[in-house]
Design a protein around this motif. Sequence first.
Motif, PDB file in Angstrom:
ATOM      1  N   UNK A  80      75.071 -53.192 -14.236  1.00  0.00           N
ATOM      2  CA  UNK A  80      75.946 -53.742 -13.111  1.00  0.00           C
ATOM      3  C   UNK A  80      75.822 -54.543 -12.217  1.00  0.00           C
ATOM      4  N   UNK A  81      76.472 -56.025 -11.552  1.00  0.00           N
ATOM      5  CA  UNK A  81      76.425 -56.839 -11.303  1.00  0.00           C
ATOM      6  C   UNK A  81      76.941 -56.892 -10.033  1.00  0.00           C
ATOM      7  N   UNK A  82      75.451 -57.740  -8.746  1.00  0.00           N
ATOM      8  CA  UNK A  82      76.497 -57.440  -7.589  1.00  0.00           C
ATOM      9  C   UNK A  82      77.175 -58.538  -7.587  1.00  0.00           C
ATOM     10  N   UNK A  83      78.586 -57.721  -6.675  1.00  0.00           N
ATOM     11  CA  UNK A  83      80.128 -58.590  -6.325  1.00  0.00           C
ATOM     12  C   UNK A  83      79.773 -59.623  -5.611  1.00  0.00           C
ATOM     13  N   UNK A  84      79.683 -59.051  -4.454  1.00  0.00           N
ATOM     14  CA  UNK A  84      79.857 -59.360  -3.317  1.00  0.00           C
ATOM     15  C   UNK A  84      79.139 -59.397  -2.526  1.00  0.00           C
ATOM     16  N   UNK A  85      78.609 -60.580  -1.081  1.00  0.00           N
ATOM     17  CA  UNK A  85      77.693 -60.942  -0.451  1.00  0.00           C
ATOM     18  C   UNK A  85      77.183 -59.549   0.013  1.00  0.00           C
ATOM     19  N   UNK A  86      77.854 -58.317   0.679  1.00  0.00           N
ATOM     20  CA  UNK A  86      78.137 -57.101   1.148  1.00  0.00           C
ATOM     21  C   UNK A  86      77.004 -56.195   0.477  1.00  0.00           C
ATOM     22  N   UNK A  87      77.997 -56.811  -0.952  1.00  0.00           N
ATOM     23  CA  UNK A  87      76.989 -55.876  -2.026  1.00  0.00           C
ATOM     24  C   UNK A  87      75.803 -55.966  -1.884  1.00  0.00           C
ATOM     25  N   UNK A  88      74.823 -57.078  -2.555  1.00  0.00           N
ATOM     26  CA  UNK A  88      73.944 -57.016  -2.238  1.00  0.00           C
ATOM     27  C   UNK A  88      72.741 -56.997  -1.374  1.00  0.00           C
ATOM     28  N   UNK A  89      73.355 -56.900  -0.259  1.00  0.00           N
ATOM     29  CA  UNK A  89      73.138 -57.023   1.535  1.00  0.00           C
ATOM     30  C   UNK A  89      72.676 -55.561   0.824  1.00  0.00           C
ATOM     31  N   UNK A  90      73.929 -54.964   0.533  1.00  0.00           N
ATOM     32  CA  UNK A  90      73.188 -53.387   0.579  1.00  0.00           C
ATOM     33  C   UNK A  90      72.556 -52.718   0.141  1.00  0.00           C
ATOM     34  N   UNK A  91      72.576 -53.240  -1.702  1.00  0.00           N
ATOM     35  CA  UNK A  91      70.890 -53.108  -2.575  1.00  0.00           C
ATOM     36  C   UNK A  91      69.775 -53.426  -1.473  1.00  0.00           C
ATOM     37  N   UNK A  92      69.735 -54.489  -1.108  1.00  0.00           N
ATOM     38  CA  UNK A  92      68.594 -54.815  -0.555  1.00  0.00           C
ATOM     39  C   UNK A  92      67.944 -54.494   0.743  1.00  0.00           C
ATOM     40  N   UNK A  93      69.421 -53.753   1.461  1.00  0.00           N
ATOM     41  CA  UNK A  93      68.469 -52.746   2.714  1.00  0.00           C
ATOM     42  C   UNK A  93      67.528 -51.580   1.566  1.00  0.00           C
ATOM     43  N   UNK A  94      68.755 -51.416   0.955  1.00  0.00           N
ATOM     44  CA  UNK A  94      68.375 -49.629   0.030  1.00  0.00           C
ATOM     45  C   UNK A  94      67.611 -49.915  -0.728  1.00  0.00           C
ATOM     46  N   UNK A  95      66.358 -51.273  -1.077  1.00  0.00           N
ATOM     47  CA  UNK A  95      65.323 -51.140  -1.232  1.00  0.00           C
ATOM     48  C   UNK A  95      64.228 -51.112  -0.085  1.00  0.00           C
ATOM     49  N   UNK A  96      64.667 -51.822   0.644  1.00  0.00           N
ATOM     50  CA  UNK A  96      63.665 -51.935   1.635  1.00  0.00           C
ATOM     51  C   UNK A  96      63.467 -50.042   2.471  1.00  0.00           C
ATOM     52  N   UNK A  97      65.064 -49.286   1.686  1.00  0.00           N
ATOM     53  CA  UNK A  97      64.425 -47.971   2.550  1.00  0.00           C
ATOM     54  C   UNK A  97      64.333 -46.991   1.201  1.00  0.00           C
ATOM     55  N   UNK A  98      64.387 -48.061   0.080  1.00  0.00           N
ATOM     56  CA  UNK A  98      63.558 -46.706  -0.957  1.00  0.00           C
ATOM     57  C   UNK A  98      62.147 -47.307  -0.598  1.00  0.00           C
ATOM     58  N   UNK A  99      61.649 -48.739  -0.485  1.00  0.00           N
ATOM     59  CA  UNK A  99      60.232 -48.480  -0.424  1.00  0.00           C
ATOM     60  C   UNK A  99      59.987 -47.730   0.848  1.00  0.00           C
ATOM     61  N   UNK A 100      60.048 -47.728   2.108  1.00  0.00           N
ATOM     62  CA  UNK A 100      60.041 -46.637   3.198  1.00  0.00           C
ATOM     63  C   UNK A 100      59.672 -45.805   2.636  1.00  0.00           C
ATOM     64  N   UNK A 101      60.053 -44.629   2.241  1.00  0.00           N
ATOM     65  CA  UNK A 101      60.292 -43.155   2.145  1.00  0.00           C
ATOM     66  C   UNK A 101      59.304 -43.295   1.016  1.00  0.00           C
ATOM     67  N   UNK A 102      59.482 -44.348  -0.114  1.00  0.00           N
ATOM     68  CA  UNK A 102      57.903 -43.982  -0.388  1.00  0.00           C
ATOM     69  C   UNK A 102      56.824 -44.513  -0.822  1.00  0.00           C
ATOM     70  N   UNK A 103      56.964 -45.125   0.007  1.00  0.00           N
ATOM     71  CA  UNK A 103      54.963 -46.348   0.191  1.00  0.00           C
ATOM     72  C   UNK A 103      54.553 -45.792   1.244  1.00  0.00           C
ATOM     73  N   UNK A 104      53.735 -44.576   1.588  1.00  0.00           N
ATOM     74  CA  UNK A 104      52.640 -44.293   3.011  1.00  0.00           C
ATOM     75  C   UNK A 104      52.473 -45.391   3.574  1.00  0.00           C
ATOM     76  N   UNK A 105      51.671 -46.605   2.828  1.00  0.00           N
ATOM     77  CA  UNK A 105      51.257 -47.837   3.193  1.00  0.00           C
ATOM     78  C   UNK A 105      52.368 -48.790   4.091  1.00  0.00           C
TER      79      UNK A 105
END
Length: 131
Positions: A2-27
């Motif tokens: 699935x390709x990011x279609x809108x700027x907003x979708x890309x932003x949501x994916x990026x934020x979910x990347x930050x949240x995933x890292x925060x959830x899984x990485x204690x460091x």
Amino acid sequence: MKKARTLLESFVYAVSGVLYSLKTQRNLRIHFLTAFLVMAASRYFGLSPLELAAVFFAVSLVIITEMINTAVETTVDMITERYHPLARIAKNVAAGAVLVAALNAVVIGYLIFFDRIRPLLFPLQKALFGR
Ligand SMILES: Nc1ncnc2c1ncn2[C@@H]1O[C@H](COP(=O)(O)OP(=O)(O)OP(=O)(O)O)[C@@H](O)[C@H]1O
């Protein structure tokens, strides 16, 4: 794929990347907490805009490299869970990038905060050691 279609979708994916890292990485959680404390100290000591920029850049670099390290680790684990010398090199180099960023943050922290913190340490030293 699935390709990011809108700027907003890309932003949501990026934020979910930050949240995933925060959830899984204690460091990373420790880095964010440290960044918050350092920014509070920056405000307390009334840093100049240039000093503030250096501090902000240093703490951001640590967080950025930690996230890239997470991306490399995840990619390597996706490719192989077996021992592989190249997997070891990829993970070690990514971890090395975090180390370099952390050393950079220590040097910048020393240059900017040491002279400001030193006067606060003298009364503490006197109270503890009597001189
Ligand atoms: N598939 C592998 N092949 C060879 N060596 C590996 C492999 N996976 C991990 N290693 C070695 O083990 C070390 C730790 O890897 P690991 O994936 O456990 O990261 P980590 O130390 O848990 O990182 P973090 O604490 O940032 O999550 C790597 O730096 C690497 O030297």
